[in-house]
Design a protein around this motif. Structure first.
Motif: not given
Length: 109
Positions: A42-55
């Motif tokens: 709906k917002e047109g955004i994707a977020q990619l997050v690493c749980r270990v190093c928080d990239q």
């Protein structure tokens, strides 16, 4: 002479599609299944997050975009950033022997 008729085969149902992965290996810390992709269409955004190093990485999406597409964009962006900033050059190694000095003030003309 004619061929034998084959017995009729029962029609098979549609093939089951295996869902595409949404957890991946991190490029920076190399942990398996530590990177997750959250897509808000709906917002047109994707977020990619690493749980270990928080990239983190953020990108625009459309109705055809899948999590693997966002992960591939992240890889391409990381490669492009690495090409822009070459690693600093290390100074040349020096030998442990002292450099011979030219004598000062001795003119043998």
């Amino acid at each position: 002479m004619g061929k034998r008729k084959k017995s009729s085969r029962k029609p098979t149902g549609p093939r089951k599609r295996e869902p595409l992965e949404s957890t991946f290996t991190c490029l920076f810390c190399h942990h398996d299944k530590s990177v997750t992709v959250r897509m808000d269409r709906k917002e047109g955004i994707a977020q990619l997050v690493c749980r270990v190093c928080d990239q983190r990485y953020q990108s625009k999406v459309n109705h055809l975009t899948e999590p693997i597409d966002i992960y591939s964009e992240w890889i391409d962006a990381a490669d492009a950033a690495q090409r822009e900033d070459p690693p600093p050059r290390r100074p040349a190694a020096s030998s442990s022997r002292p450099v011979p000095r030219m004598p000062v003030g001795s003119d043998d003309d």
